[in-house]
Design a protein around this motif. Structure first.
Motif, short mmCIF file in Angstrom:
data_model
loop_
_atom_site.label_atom_id
_atom_site.label_comp_id
_atom_site.label_asym_id
_atom_site.label_seq_id
_atom_site.Cartn_x
_atom_site.Cartn_y
_atom_site.Cartn_z
N ALA A 1 0.81 -1.22 0.00
CA ALA A 1 0.00 0.00 0.00
C ALA A 1 0.85 1.27 0.00
N SER A 2 2.14 1.14 0.26
CA SER A 2 3.02 2.32 0.26
C SER A 2 3.91 2.38 -0.98
N GLY A 3 3.61 1.54 -1.97
CA GLY A 3 4.28 1.65 -3.25
C GLY A 3 5.40 0.69 -3.51
N SER A 4 5.59 -0.34 -2.66
CA SER A 4 6.69 -1.28 -2.89
C SER A 4 6.52 -2.03 -4.21
N GLY A 5 5.28 -2.15 -4.68
CA GLY A 5 5.01 -2.86 -5.92
C GLY A 5 5.05 -1.98 -7.15
N GLY B 1 -7.68 5.65 -1.68
CA GLY B 1 -6.47 5.55 -0.90
C GLY B 1 -5.75 6.87 -0.78
N VAL B 2 -4.79 6.90 0.14
CA VAL B 2 -3.95 8.08 0.35
C VAL B 2 -2.50 7.62 0.52
N THR B 3 -1.57 8.50 0.17
CA THR B 3 -0.17 8.32 0.50
C THR B 3 0.31 9.57 1.22
N THR C 1 7.50 6.67 3.27
CA THR C 1 6.18 6.73 2.62
C THR C 1 5.20 5.85 3.39
N ILE C 2 4.04 6.40 3.70
CA ILE C 2 2.97 5.67 4.37
C ILE C 2 1.77 5.64 3.44
#
Length: 442
Positions: free
Chosen positions: A48-52, A220-222, A230-231
């Motif tokens: 959800a924090s962009g690792s993908g 969603g939010v970042t 990054t959360i």
């Protein structure tokens, strides 16, 4: 409820039956988590924090604002399960034999695209298969009264709009359209015979078939409180389906009709995913994730026959599911990156409700991954995961929601291997693109 209607219930499914065993469902119950070869390398930590990368859109659409320019990704996962249900000698039907390997190999595809309109707005779309599998025990086995083959197919299309509010906060939202299709079979007693006759070789089958298109949304939010952190928080909504199809059985077992038109309302669960990614050094980033899936929303759907009458109900009664993950990546050089991660998954199914169609249990994930950047526009990812399941048993005895006159007790031997690959391409010239809003290393 009559024994006949109870038979229809089990024929029509334990909708739990939708996703038998771990033969494809790898997100607890009948979900599929394999939506990203990149995130799989971390056991989906920080998804959800962009690792993908862009494929993290599946869990949190706001990560689209971390993808500059015009980008596309294509992912595919080969799921190789092994699931054997072995009845205990005390089972009355023990002599008929075990299930054999009910898990069927499956390929799960997913694709993602994004386009940056300006330094504030992004549009994109993801196509995924959130639910699906095929399981197929031997034609004749000791538990065939409770399940024969189970099939499910789903496609979810999710366009999104992402907004970068400022340097530390972004959000996104978008509708989702989901197609859901099932076919479920089980053995039934010969007309007028006791339940035990359903385990005889050549016993007839009853089948439920149905499909529907439903609608939901993702949001969603970042948050980037400071450089290197990054959360992300992502939400996938419930999708309500009113399946339309037929319930078929041997002539005489459902009155004068061999096929009944039926409907059944089913909600696929909503899901919340939290991720955090923290840069430790310029070359290493650590990722953590938590996921909650609202499987308890399934409850006990009704199967409705002609004239609006309830043919039977479908006892599911799952608990909620939880997933905890931790991983890291290390940038070897400007072309190669390695990934690794572990996860623990709490299944929404326990011995009180576990069925022969879905012998799910808690499990541990162990993953490794590798990424290669061919040039500024083209890159590739691969990942491998092995899933270790806890010792699992099935106890369908009086008081169990699936029980139908014939006790069935068994041990389950299962494991899963997953191999995934992805191709990523940036269509525009990075040198001429709008500057990336958030500097992140994937």
């Amino acid at each position: 409820m009559s024994r006949f209607n109870r038979s229809l219930s089990l024929a029509a499914v334990s909708l739990a039956a939708l996703m038998a065993a771990q033969g494809g469902a790898q997100a607890g119950a009948f979900g599929l988590r394999e939506q990203s070869a990149t995130a799989q390398g971390f056991s989906f930590a920080g998804a959800a924090s962009g690792s993908g990368g862009l494929s993290s859109m599946y869990w949190n659409p706001a990560v689209i604002t971390m993808a500059p320019g015009w980008q596309s990704e294509w992912h595919a996962s080969l799921i190789i399960p092994r699931v054997d249900i072995n009845p205990l000698p005390s089972v009355p039907t023990f002599a008929v034999g075990a299930s054999g390997d009910i898990g069927q190999d499956a390929i799960v595809p997913a694709s993602y695209g994004s386009y940056q309109i300006n330094d504030m707005l992004w549009v994109g779309v993801s196509t995924s298969s959130p639910y699906g599998l095929v399981t197929d025990p031997r034609t004749n086995w000791s538990g065939q009264l409770y399940s024969r083959s189970s099939k499910i197919f789903s496609v979810n299309v999710n366009p999104v709009l992402g907004v970068k509010v400022n340097d530390w906060f972004s959000f996104a939202v978008g509708p989702s359209l989901q197609y859901f299709d099932i076919t479920l079979k089980r053995a039934v007693p010969f007309p007028g015979a006791p339940a035990a006759s359903a385990v005889f070789p050549g016993a007839p089958s009853a089948a439920l078939e149905g499909d529907d298109i439903g609608f939901g949304f993702t949001a969603g939010v970042t948050i980037t409180p400071f450089a290197g952190t990054t959360i992300g928080l992502g939400y996938r909504s419930q999708v309500e389906h009113e399946l339309e199809g037929t319930l078929s059985a041997p002539f005489g077992s459902i009155g004068p009709f061999a096929r009944l038109p039926i409907t059944a309302k089913l909600k696929t669960p909503d899901q919340v995913t939290i991720g955090i990614s923290q840069a430790i050094t310029p070359d290493m980033t650590v990722h953590a994730g938590f996921e909650w899936t609202n499987w308890s929303v399934l409850e006990t759907p009704l199967v409705i026959g002609p004239a609006g009458a309830a043919v039977t109900d479908i006892p599911l009664n799952y608990d909620d599911g939880f997933f905890y993950s931790l991983g890291f990546d290390y940038q070897i050089n400007d072309r190669w990156i390695v990934r690794a991660g572990v996860a623990y998954e709490e299944s929404p199914i326990d011995t009180e409700i576990r069925s022969t169609r879905l012998p799910d249990n808690d499990r541990i994930w162990a993953s490794i991954g590798l990424g290669y950047r061919w040039n500024d526009q083209l890159s590739f990812d691969v990942a491998y995961t092995h899933i270790f399941s806890k010792d699992t048993d099935i106890r369908i005895l009086p008081g169990h929601q699936d029980f139908e006159e014939l006790p069935f007790v068994a041990d389950v031997d299962s494991s899963v291997d997953i191999i995934s690959a992805a191709v990523k391409y940036r269509w525009d010239n990075p040198a001429r693109a709008i500057p990336a809003p958030i500097v992140r290393k994937y």
